[in-house]
Motif scaffolding. Structure first.
Motif, PDB file in Angstrom:
ATOM      1  N   UNK A 559      16.550 -34.243  10.445  1.00 12.05           N
ATOM      2  CA  UNK A 559      17.146 -34.617   9.167  1.00 12.05           C
ATOM      3  C   UNK A 559      17.342 -33.395   8.270  1.00 12.05           C
ATOM      4  N   UNK A 560      16.638 -32.314   8.592  1.00 10.85           N
ATOM      5  CA  UNK A 560      16.726 -31.101   7.778  1.00 10.85           C
ATOM      6  C   UNK A 560      17.651 -30.062   8.397  1.00 10.85           C
ATOM      7  N   UNK A 561      18.519 -30.475   9.320  1.00 13.24           N
ATOM      8  CA  UNK A 561      19.392 -29.499   9.984  1.00 13.24           C
ATOM      9  C   UNK A 561      20.366 -28.864   8.981  1.00 13.24           C
ATOM     10  N   UNK A 562      20.765 -29.654   7.981  1.00 10.95           N
ATOM     11  CA  UNK A 562      21.682 -29.102   6.983  1.00 10.95           C
ATOM     12  C   UNK A 562      20.995 -27.998   6.192  1.00 10.95           C
ATOM     13  N   UNK A 563      19.741 -28.227   5.806  1.00  9.50           N
ATOM     14  CA  UNK A 563      18.971 -27.207   5.097  1.00  9.50           C
ATOM     15  C   UNK A 563      18.780 -25.987   5.985  1.00  9.50           C
ATOM     16  N   UNK A 565      20.765 -24.955   8.481  1.00  6.70           N
ATOM     17  CA  UNK A 565      22.030 -24.214   8.619  1.00  6.70           C
ATOM     18  C   UNK A 565      22.360 -23.423   7.357  1.00  6.70           C
ATOM     19  N   UNK A 566      22.106 -24.042   6.203  1.00  8.28           N
ATOM     20  CA  UNK A 566      22.348 -23.332   4.954  1.00  8.28           C
ATOM     21  C   UNK A 566      21.421 -22.117   4.820  1.00  8.28           C
ATOM     22  N   UNK A 567      20.174 -22.277   5.290  1.00 10.90           N
ATOM     23  CA  UNK A 567      19.234 -21.160   5.247  1.00 10.90           C
ATOM     24  C   UNK A 567      19.689 -20.004   6.106  1.00 10.90           C
ATOM     25  N   UNK A 568      20.180 -20.313   7.310  1.00  8.56           N
ATOM     26  CA  UNK A 568      20.672 -19.252   8.202  1.00  8.56           C
ATOM     27  C   UNK A 568      21.893 -18.553   7.584  1.00  8.56           C
ATOM     28  N   UNK A 569      22.815 -19.364   7.013  1.00 12.27           N
ATOM     29  CA  UNK A 569      24.032 -18.796   6.421  1.00 12.27           C
ATOM     30  C   UNK A 569      23.691 -17.854   5.272  1.00 12.27           C
ATOM     31  N   UNK A 570      22.780 -18.284   4.392  1.00 15.40           N
ATOM     32  CA  UNK A 570      22.399 -17.445   3.257  1.00 15.40           C
ATOM     33  C   UNK A 570      21.651 -16.200   3.714  1.00 15.40           C
ATOM     34  N   UNK A 571      20.766 -16.387   4.702  1.00 14.16           N
ATOM     35  CA  UNK A 571      19.997 -15.240   5.200  1.00 14.16           C
ATOM     36  C   UNK A 571      20.922 -14.210   5.834  1.00 14.16           C
ATOM     37  N   UNK A 572      21.929 -14.678   6.581  1.00 12.24           N
ATOM     38  CA  UNK A 572      22.848 -13.739   7.224  1.00 12.24           C
ATOM     39  C   UNK A 572      23.718 -13.019   6.185  1.00 12.24           C
ATOM     40  N   UNK A 573      24.113 -13.751   5.153  1.00 15.57           N
ATOM     41  CA  UNK A 573      24.906 -13.120   4.104  1.00 15.57           C
ATOM     42  C   UNK A 573      24.084 -12.056   3.373  1.00 15.57           C
ATOM     43  N   UNK A 574      22.824 -12.362   3.082  1.00 14.50           N
ATOM     44  CA  UNK A 574      21.938 -11.367   2.454  1.00 14.50           C
ATOM     45  C   UNK A 574      21.748 -10.166   3.370  1.00 14.50           C
ATOM     46  N   UNK A 575      21.576 -10.459   4.650  1.00 12.09           N
ATOM     47  CA  UNK A 575      21.373  -9.412   5.642  1.00 12.09           C
ATOM     48  C   UNK A 575      22.574  -8.469   5.692  1.00 12.09           C
ATOM     49  N   UNK A 576      23.786  -9.037   5.599  1.00 13.70           N
ATOM     50  CA  UNK A 576      25.000  -8.217   5.618  1.00 13.70           C
ATOM     51  C   UNK A 576      25.034  -7.265   4.415  1.00 13.70           C
ATOM     52  N   UNK A 577      24.631  -7.728   3.264  1.00 13.68           N
ATOM     53  CA  UNK A 577      24.623  -6.868   2.078  1.00 13.68           C
ATOM     54  C   UNK A 577      23.605  -5.740   2.223  1.00 13.68           C
ATOM     55  N   UNK A 578      22.428  -6.035   2.809  1.00 11.51           N
ATOM     56  CA  UNK A 578      21.429  -4.989   3.023  1.00 11.51           C
ATOM     57  C   UNK A 578      21.940  -3.958   4.026  1.00 11.51           C
ATOM     58  N   UNK A 579      22.588  -4.434   5.080  1.00  7.14           N
ATOM     59  CA  UNK A 579      23.141  -3.521   6.085  1.00  7.14           C
ATOM     60  C   UNK A 579      24.167  -2.578   5.457  1.00  7.14           C
ATOM     61  N   UNK A 580      25.041  -3.152   4.631  1.00  9.44           N
ATOM     62  CA  UNK A 580      26.088  -2.329   4.015  1.00  9.44           C
ATOM     63  C   UNK A 580      25.480  -1.322   3.042  1.00  9.44           C
ATOM     64  N   UNK A 581      24.477  -1.757   2.266  1.00  5.54           N
ATOM     65  CA  UNK A 581      23.859  -0.887   1.279  1.00  5.54           C
ATOM     66  C   UNK A 581      23.154   0.299   1.936  1.00  5.54           C
ATOM     67  N   UNK A 582      22.274   0.012   2.918  1.00  7.93           N
ATOM     68  CA  UNK A 582      21.538   1.098   3.563  1.00  7.93           C
ATOM     69  C   UNK A 582      22.429   1.889   4.518  1.00  7.93           C
ATOM     70  N   UNK A 583      23.396   1.218   5.131  1.00 10.66           N
ATOM     71  CA  UNK A 583      24.322   1.938   6.010  1.00 10.66           C
ATOM     72  C   UNK A 583      25.129   2.966   5.248  1.00 10.66           C
ATOM     73  N   UNK A 584      25.596   2.607   4.033  1.00 16.96           N
ATOM     74  CA  UNK A 584      26.350   3.552   3.201  1.00 16.96           C
ATOM     75  C   UNK A 584      25.471   4.723   2.790  1.00 16.96           C
TER      76      UNK A 584
END
Length: 629
Positions: A559-563, A565-584
Motif C-alpha cells: 500500500x506504500x508503493x506510491x510513497x 516510488x516518490x522517495x526514490x524519485x526525490x532521492x535520485x533528483x537530490x543525488x543528481x544535484x550533488x553529482x553536478x555540484x561536486x563534479x563541477x
C-alpha cells in the motif's frame, strides 16, 4: 504658501487643494495691505464721522483704495489744517512698505511655483497637474494686474493729498509741490518689479506648457509598446507585484529612447527620472526576476502537458492553447531582451555624462562594467530560453508528440552506451565520444516536449548513472549538450521542496566556496586543520543521505508503493544535484597544483559515497520493477 509633501519624492503635489491654499495665503496678505492703506491717512473724530455711512468693511485692496480716495476728497473740502495727519511723505512710506510686502509675497509664490515644477519629475506630470499650474498662474496674474492698477490709483490719490497738504504750508513749499508735481510718492520699482514678475510668470508657463505637450507626445508614442507589455501573461503567473515595478522601468526606458531622437525634453530629464526610480543594482534584480518568471511559466507548460490524462482522446485543442501561450512567452522574451539592451545603452550614457574622457576610450567604471556584463549574460540566458521555447513549439506541433518515446528498444540502446562508458580501461577520448552519443540519444527523447512523466524520471536516472561512470574524467561537463539537457531537466523538475535536501545542498555549497577561497589565496596548507573539519562535515552529510536512501528499503507494504516510488524519485533528483555540484568542483581542480591535488585526495571518499548511493538506488529500482512483474 503651503505645499503638500509627496510621501515618495518629498516634493510638492500640485493638485486642486494647492489653488485653495494659495488663495487663502494671498487673501491674508491682501487683507494686511488693505488695512495699511486704510490707516495711511487719519481723520479726527468729527471728520471721520462724516464717512461712517460710506466706509466699506472689506479686505479687498480696491475697496481700501476707494476708501482712501474718499478720505482725500473729504480733506480737500476741509479748511482746517489740523485735519491733515500724517504728512503725505509719511503716508506714502507706510503704503510703500505694505505694497512691498505684498509684491514680495507674489514674487515668492511665482518663484516657488516653478521650483516645485522643476522638482516634480516629468513622469508625474498629467492633465490634472497641468490644470492646477494653469489655475495658479491665472490667480497670480490676476492678483498682479490688480496690484498694478492699485499702485497707479494710490499714486494719484497721494499726489492729491500732497496738494491739499501744501495749502497749509508756506508759499515756497507750495510752489515746489506745484513745480515738481511729477515726482512720485510711491516707489517706482514696485510697478516695474510686478511687470518683470508677470513676464517671468508667463515665460515659464509657456515653457512648461511646451514641455508638457512634448511629454504628451512622448507618452502617445510609447503607448503602443506599453499596451503590448500589458497583454503579456507570464509575469502575472509568477509574481503579480512585479508588474508595477517593471512597467514603470519599461515605460521610462521607452520614453528615454524616444527622447534621444525627438529631443522633446532636456537630455538629462529622462535620465534623472530613471535614476530616481531605481538603482542599477535593483534594475538588474528586476530583470533577473522577470526572466525567472518567464522561465517558470514556460516550463510550467511542459509540466502541464505531462499532467494530461493518458487516454485515447484528442488533446489537439489543449496543445494548440499551450502553443499559443508559448508564442506569447517568446514575444515577451524578445521584449525583455530589447529592454535590457536599452538599459545597457542607458548605463553607457550615464558614464558618458560622468566622464567623457574614459568613455571616449571605451572605458567604464568598475560597477558599470560589472552591470553591463551581467546584462549581457542575462541576454544570453534569454536567448537560450527563447530557443527552448521554439523547440518546445516544434514538439507541440509535431504529429509524433502523442507517440510513446521511451520504448524497450530505446532503453536497451542507451544501456549499451552506458556499458561502453563503464569499461574499466576506457580512455578519455572514448569516454567523450560515448558521452556525446549518449547525450544525443537522450536529447532525442525531448524531455521538454514529451507527454509522459516517465521520460523525466528516466532522464534523471541516466544522467546520474552517466556522471558516476564518468567520474574519473568529468568529460560530460565539457560537452555543451550535457549542460543543455541538465538545465532543461532541472527547470522541468523545479525546486526540490525537501527541507533536509535544501539544508544539505546549501551546506555543501558553503563548504565548497570556502575550499575554493583557500585554493585561490594559496592558504590550503596553512589551514589544514580547518580543511579537515570541513571535510568531516561533508562526510557526515553524505552519510546522512546514504542512510536516508537505505531507509527506503524498509518500505515493504504494497500500500506504500506510491510513497516508495516518490522517495526514490526525490532521492535520485537530490543525488543528481550533488553529482553536478561536486563534479563541477572536481573538474576545476588541476592535478598539477599541489594544493588542489591535496583537496582532491582528501575528498576521495566522495567517489565512494556516490558509487554506493548509485548502486543502492539502482538496486531499489530493480527490486521495484521485479515486484511489479
Amino acid at each position: 504658501m503651503i505645499w503638500q509633501s509627496n510621501e515618495t519624492q518629498g516634493i510638492a503635489i500640485l493638485d486642486d487643494q494647492i489653488v485653495e491654499y494659495l488663495k487663502t495665503y494671498l487673501d491674508k496678505k491682501e487683507a494686511a495691505l488693505s488695512s495699511q492703506i486704510k490707516e495711511a491717512i487719519h481723520l479726527d473724530r468729527n471728520t471721520s464721522s462724516l464717512l461712517e455711512g460710506e466706509v466699506l468693511f472689506s479686505n479687498r485692496i480696491n475697496d481700501a483704495v476707494e476708501e482712501l480716495g474718499k478720505k482725500v476728497h473729504l480733506l480737500g473740502q476741509m479748511k482746517e489744517p489740523k485735519a491733515i495727519s500724517p504728512t503725505s511723505a509719511v503716508a506714502a512710506k507706510q503704503i510703500n512698505v505694505a505694497l512691498w510686502n505684498y509684491v514680495e509675497a507674489l514674487e515668492g509664490c511665482v518663484i516657488e511655483l516653478y521650483q516645485q515644477i522643476d522638482q516634480i519629475g516629468f513622469e508625474h506630470w498629467d492633465l490634472k497637474m497641468s490644470r492646477t499650474v494653469t489655475a495658479v498662474k491665472d490667480e497670480l496674474t490676476h492678483r498682479m494686474e490688480d496690484l498694478v492698477w492699485t499702485i497707479r490709483r494710490l499714486e494719484q490719490q497721494l499726489k492729491k493729498y500732497r496738494i491739499i497738504e501744501s495749502r497749509y504750508q508756506n508759499k515756497l513749499k507750495a510752489i515746489a509741490v506745484t513745480c515738481f508735481f511729477w515726482r512720485r510718492l510711491l516707489d517706482r520699482s514696485l510697478e516695474s518689479t510686478l511687470l518683470k514678475c508677470q513676464k517671468f510668470l508667463n515665460f515659464r508657463y509657456g515653457k512648461f506648457i511646451d514641455r508638457y505637450m512634448g511629454c504628451v507626445q512622448l507618452y502617445e508614442a510609447a503607448e503602443t509598446s506599453l499596451q503590448k507589455f500589458r497583454s503579456y501573461k507570464s509575469i502575472t503567473l509568477e509574481n503579480p507585484d512585479l508588474i508595477g515595478k517593471f512597467e514603470k522601468l519599461f515605460h521610462l526606458l521607452i520614453l528615454w529612447e524616444l527622447n534621444q531622437t525627438a529631443h522633446t525634453l532636456p537630455k538629462r530629464e529622462p535620465i534623472r527620472a530613471l535614476r530616481r526610480l531605481t538603482t542599477q543594482e535593483n534594475a538588474l534584480t528586476l530583470f533577473h526576476e522577470y526572466l525567472h518568471a518567464i522561465r517558470s511559466a514556460l516550463f510550467e507548460q511542459s509540466r502541464r502537458i505531462k499532467r494530461l490524462p493518458q487516454t485515447e482522446g484528442d488533446d489537439s485543442e489543449i496543445l494548440y492553447g499551450i502553443n499559443e501561450e508559448v508564442e506569447g512567452f517568446k514575444s515577451e522574451l524578445q521584449m525583455l531582451k530589447e529592454t535590457m539592451n536599452r538599459y545597457k545603452k542607458f548605463i553607457n550614457q550615464i558614464e558618458t555624462l560622468k566622464n567623457n574622457r574614459r568613455t571616449f576610450f571605451g572605458l567604464l567604471t568598475k560597477d558599470a562594467s560589472h552591470n553591463v556584463k551581467r546584462l549581457r549574460l542575462m541576454g544570453n540566458e534569454a536567448e537560450q530560453l527563447n530557443k527552448f521555447a521554439g523547440e518546445f513549439q516544434v514538439s507541440l506541433q509535431s504529429n509524433k508528440i502523442l507517440e510513446r518515446r521511451l520504448t524497450p528498444q530505446v532503453e536497451n540502446e542507451i544501456n549499451s552506451y552506458l556499458h561502453e562508458m563503464g569499461h574499466p580501461l576506457v580512455s578519455r577520448d572514448l569516454m567523450r565520444r560515448q558521452s556525446k552519443i549518449l547525450l544525443n540519444r537522450l536529447n532525442s527523447l525531448d524531455e521538454m516536449g514529451a507527454l509522459h512523466q516517465d521520460v523525466v524520471e528516466y532522464n534523471c536516472s541516466i544522467l546520474c548513472r552517466a556522471m558516476v561512470l564518468d567520474w574519473k574524467y568529468h568529460a560530460l561537463l565539457d560537452i555543451p549538450l550535457f549542460m543543455r539537457i541538465y538545465e532543461i531537466h532541472q527547470n522541468i523538475v523545479g525546486v526540490n521542496d525537501d527541507q533536509e535536501h535544501q539544508n544539505r545542498l546549501n551546506k555543501f555549497r558553503k563548504l565548497i566556496k570556502k575550499l575554493q577561497q583557500w585554493i585561490a589565496t594559496r592558504n590550503t596548507f596553512e589551514n589544514v586543520e580547518n580543511v579537515e573539519l570541513d571535510i568531516n562535515d561533508i562526510k557526515a552529510y553524505f552519510q546522512d543521505f546514504l542512510a536516508q536512501v537505505q531507509r527506503l528499503e524498509q518500505i515493504d507494504d504494497p500500500m506504500d508503493r506510491k510513497v516508495f516510488n516518490q522517495g526514490i524519485t526525490k532521492a535520485r533528483q537530490s543525488f543528481l544535484e550533488y553529482l553536478y555540484l561536486f563534479g563541477s568542483f572536481f573538474h576545476q581542480l588541476s592535478p598539477n597544483e599541489p594544493e588542489e591535488w591535496l583537496i582532491r585526495t582528501q575528498l576521495l571518499f566522495v567517489d565512494q559515497y556516490f558509487e554506493a548511493i548509485e548502486n543502492k538506488l539502482r538496486e531499489l529500482s530493480a527490486n521495484d520493477n521485479f515486484a511489479r512483474q
